[in-house]
Design a protein around this motif. Sequence first.
Motif, PDB file in Angstrom:
ATOM      1  N   VAL A  36      17.995 -43.078  -7.470  1.00 45.35           N
ATOM      2  CA  VAL A  36      18.835 -42.487  -6.034  1.00 45.35           C
ATOM      3  C   VAL A  36      18.374 -43.223  -4.689  1.00 45.35           C
ATOM      4  O   VAL A  36      17.202 -43.761  -4.872  1.00 45.35           O
ATOM      5  N   HIS A  37      19.101 -43.396  -3.793  1.00 44.85           N
ATOM      6  CA  HIS A  37      18.807 -44.136  -2.766  1.00 44.85           C
ATOM      7  C   HIS A  37      18.412 -43.206  -1.517  1.00 44.85           C
ATOM      8  O   HIS A  37      19.075 -42.484  -1.185  1.00 44.85           O
ATOM      9  N   LEU A  38      17.127 -43.590  -0.802  1.00 46.78           N
ATOM     10  CA  LEU A  38      16.978 -42.744   0.328  1.00 46.78           C
ATOM     11  C   LEU A  38      17.940 -42.965   1.378  1.00 46.78           C
ATOM     12  O   LEU A  38      18.484 -44.003   1.517  1.00 46.78           O
ATOM     13  N   GLY A  39      18.156 -41.907   1.987  1.00 46.80           N
ATOM     14  CA  GLY A  39      19.548 -41.695   3.005  1.00 46.80           C
ATOM     15  C   GLY A  39      20.840 -41.435   2.655  1.00 46.80           C
ATOM     16  O   GLY A  39      21.921 -41.395   3.467  1.00 46.80           O
ATOM     17  N   TYR A  40      20.732 -40.943   1.218  1.00 45.96           N
ATOM     18  CA  TYR A  40      22.165 -40.675   0.510  1.00 45.96           C
ATOM     19  C   TYR A  40      21.853 -39.231  -0.359  1.00 45.96           C
ATOM     20  O   TYR A  40      20.848 -39.173  -0.781  1.00 45.96           O
ATOM     21  N   LYS A  41      22.931 -38.670  -0.034  1.00 46.58           N
ATOM     22  CA  LYS A  41      22.781 -37.116  -0.727  1.00 46.58           C
ATOM     23  C   LYS A  41      23.135 -37.529  -2.355  1.00 46.58           C
ATOM     24  O   LYS A  41      23.579 -38.476  -2.577  1.00 46.58           O
TER      25      LYS A  41
END
Length: 425
Positions: A304-309
């Motif tokens: 998962v990417h930081l800054g995305y839900k």
Amino acid sequence: MLELRHGDKQRAVSPVSCLHLAPRSWRQRINSAGLPTRMILLLTLLLSLLTACHRNTPTPPPVITEGSITLYLIGGSVWVQRVRGNAWVQEQGELKLSFDHKIQARDENAELELSDRSILRLMPASEIQIIKATPPDERPVFRLLKGTLEVVARSSSFLVDTDRNVSVSFTLRRLSMAITPLQPDTTFRLWLEEESSFLSVDTGQVEVTSRDQKATLSAGEQAIVGADEKLQVIAVPTATPTVAIPTTPTLPPGVTPTDTLTPTPEATPTPSITSTPTPTPTPTALSILYPAPALVQINDGAVVHLGYKFTLSWQPIENLDSRDWYEVQVWQGDAQPEAAHWTQDNFWEVDKNAYPLGSYHWRVIVVRRAGEIRLGEVSPPSETRTFHVEPPPQPTKPPPPTQPPPPPPTNTPKPPPTPVPTPSS
């Protein structure tokens, strides 16, 4: 033929034999009436006798008789210590016990029935002791020494209590709580934690005494005696109905889910019931009521990417009690699983900045709550999965436009010089 019961006596009677039990005026009316009327009067008489027998049902017998207490093991297994310091002995069937004897349940629930048909249900790793009440009260006291005790009280012929000393910041505190059933068929639960004693009333009414403090609790109320030695009474809130969540769509044949999550839009549905819990360090041993939750997404090892839900989800469990909640646990490395979220939905939409860069483990377990108090676990944990939080993907810059190469220089040969004519002599 009919059966009449009065106390412990039972006998079969016919409609005609009931005549001698009727008043004289009734007997005269029945003897002088015709056959149809006689049958109607006999039926009316029988109904009156049955009603009278029902009203005269004796009260349940006392629990203690001449210093001996009889209990019947009707479920599970128990160990008994009859003399302090002696070994524990596993016993079955009818138990003849007295004061200071101890009863212990180890790996499974144990159900004991008293002579008044009351039920004492010991949870695994729980222990009680029979104590003599303070004179002139002759009722026995079942004292919870550790674990959890559930009680179905048919009468008030016994008491239940917890009286222990705990060390809090190098100071001994006395946690005392005595419970007296006030109504027939009262059900309640008493359990112990490291520095607190808890009582929860399911049906009926009880009186609670803690040293010089006293309170009356009804169904849906809970009492707590903590390290401050104060008796607190709280109402257990009822859960708000949840909104059904659509099931995860089935992928077409040949399509497999990817482990890397793509950024999701900011506008996403909000769960109906959510709560951020305060972790309880020591779980309470409760009965296992549900299977382990089955995880749906995200896949093990997903990125998962930081800054995305992103959303964690699992299969819903059927017939989930209103007191029971899904607890999502998240932790790193070799740390202990830690409660991160409580919900009664079957998913959790994780905030885009909830976890910094790194790798995390997660799983789901069902727990029982009373308000904001975590009472214990009522399901095994799900499988454990891992996700990795990485920096957001960087946009790819297009290559600069290509310039056509300059034309190569042309080497045009120069014409030879024109000869200059020589003047003639």
